[in-house]
Write an enzyme that holds these catalytic residues in place. Structure first.
Site, PDB file in Angstrom:
ATOM      1  N   GLU A 131       1.273  -1.793   3.623  1.00 16.80           N
ATOM      2  CA  GLU A 131       0.059  -1.101   4.083  1.00 16.80           C
ATOM      3  C   GLU A 131       0.486   0.170   4.807  1.00 16.80           C
ATOM      4  O   GLU A 131       1.057   0.119   5.901  1.00 16.80           O
ATOM      5  CB  GLU A 131      -0.716  -2.013   5.044  1.00 16.80           C
ATOM      6  CG  GLU A 131      -1.952  -1.404   5.639  1.00 16.80           C
ATOM      7  CD  GLU A 131      -2.558  -2.280   6.730  1.00 16.80           C
ATOM      8  OE1 GLU A 131      -1.878  -3.184   7.234  1.00 16.80           O
ATOM      9  OE2 GLU A 131      -3.720  -2.047   7.082  1.00 16.80           O
ATOM     10  N   GLU A 155      -0.169  -9.839  12.305  1.00 15.70           N
ATOM     11  CA  GLU A 155      -1.617  -9.868  12.035  1.00 15.70           C
ATOM     12  C   GLU A 155      -1.942 -11.155  11.288  1.00 15.70           C
ATOM     13  O   GLU A 155      -1.259 -11.501  10.310  1.00 15.70           O
ATOM     14  CB  GLU A 155      -2.005  -8.665  11.165  1.00 15.70           C
ATOM     15  CG  GLU A 155      -3.470  -8.613  10.791  1.00 15.70           C
ATOM     16  CD  GLU A 155      -3.787  -7.447   9.875  1.00 15.70           C
ATOM     17  OE1 GLU A 155      -2.946  -7.045   9.075  1.00 15.70           O
ATOM     18  OE2 GLU A 155      -4.902  -6.917   9.982  1.00 15.70           O
ATOM     19  N   HIS A 180       1.109  -8.548   3.828  1.00 10.63           N
ATOM     20  CA  HIS A 180       1.657  -7.184   3.768  1.00 10.63           C
ATOM     21  C   HIS A 180       2.468  -6.866   5.023  1.00 10.63           C
ATOM     22  O   HIS A 180       2.416  -7.584   6.015  1.00 10.63           O
ATOM     23  CB  HIS A 180       0.538  -6.147   3.586  1.00 10.63           C
ATOM     24  CG  HIS A 180      -0.490  -6.110   4.677  1.00 10.63           C
ATOM     25  ND1 HIS A 180      -1.756  -6.656   4.563  1.00 10.63           N
ATOM     26  CD2 HIS A 180      -0.436  -5.622   5.946  1.00 10.63           C
ATOM     27  CE1 HIS A 180      -2.431  -6.474   5.678  1.00 10.63           C
ATOM     28  NE2 HIS A 180      -1.659  -5.859   6.544  1.00 10.63           N
TER      29      HIS A 180
END
Ligand SMILES: C[C@@H](O)C(=O)SC[C@H](NC(=O)CC[C@H](N)C(=O)O)C(=O)NCC(=O)O
Ligand code: NI
Length: 143
Positions: free
Chosen positions: A55, A121, A5
């Site tokens: 997100e 991430e 995402h």
């Protein structure tokens, strides 16, 4: 490795859902409230790419009036990828001279920044147990 995402911070949930869902046609796939962190995560996806999400991060109004300063990252948050071995990935990046801003202490999540300070991430596929030295490394990032 799998793209997961892109996280963007939003100021208004209703206004963002009106744009991304009513306007663009994205569908909400899941939502997570985090009362301790005082934030809501809303994941959206387009119908043809259900596993590639956005997100939306909504930080609740602060109780103490202090607003977290994300500087230029105020709106764009991070790109997220699922990796087969978060420790091996971080070790490879570290050996190449990149700083692991948030080490994979718990074997689940790590953050590293690109040369242009784009936050990346890394999420572990499944879950690995904490591993030294990562488990005791301090965060070096601004989190
Ligand atoms: C669920 C997983 O994909 C995440 O991205 S959780 C990461 C976590 N998010 C937050 O803490 C949201 C609230 C925070 N105040 C924020 O605005 O980011 C996190 O570590 N965020 C830091 C980041 O740079 O993404
Ligand atoms: Ni994320």
């Amino acid at each position: 490795m799998k793209y997961l995402h892109t996280m963007v911070r939003i100021r208004d949930i209703d206004a963002s859902l009106r744009f991304y869902c009513e306007g663009l046609g994205l569908k909400e796939t899941r939502r997570m409230e985090n009362p301790a962190g005082r934030f809501t995560l809303i994941f959206l996806a387009a119908d043809e790419t259900p596993n590639a999400e956005i997100e939306l991060t909504y930080n609740w109004p602060p109780e103490n009036g202090e607003i977290e300063d994300y500087g230029s990252a105020r709106n764009f948050g991070h790109l997220a990828f699922r990796v087969a071995d978060i420790y091996a990935t971080c070790a490879r990046l570290q050996a190449m001279g990149y700083t692991i801003n948030r080490p994979p202490r718990d074997g689940h999540m790590a953050f590293v920044r690109s040369p242009d300070l784009i936050s990346i991430e890394l999420l572990q596929e499944g879950h690995l147990p904490p591993q030294e030295p990562w488990a005791s490394m301090p965060n070096t990032g601004q989190w």
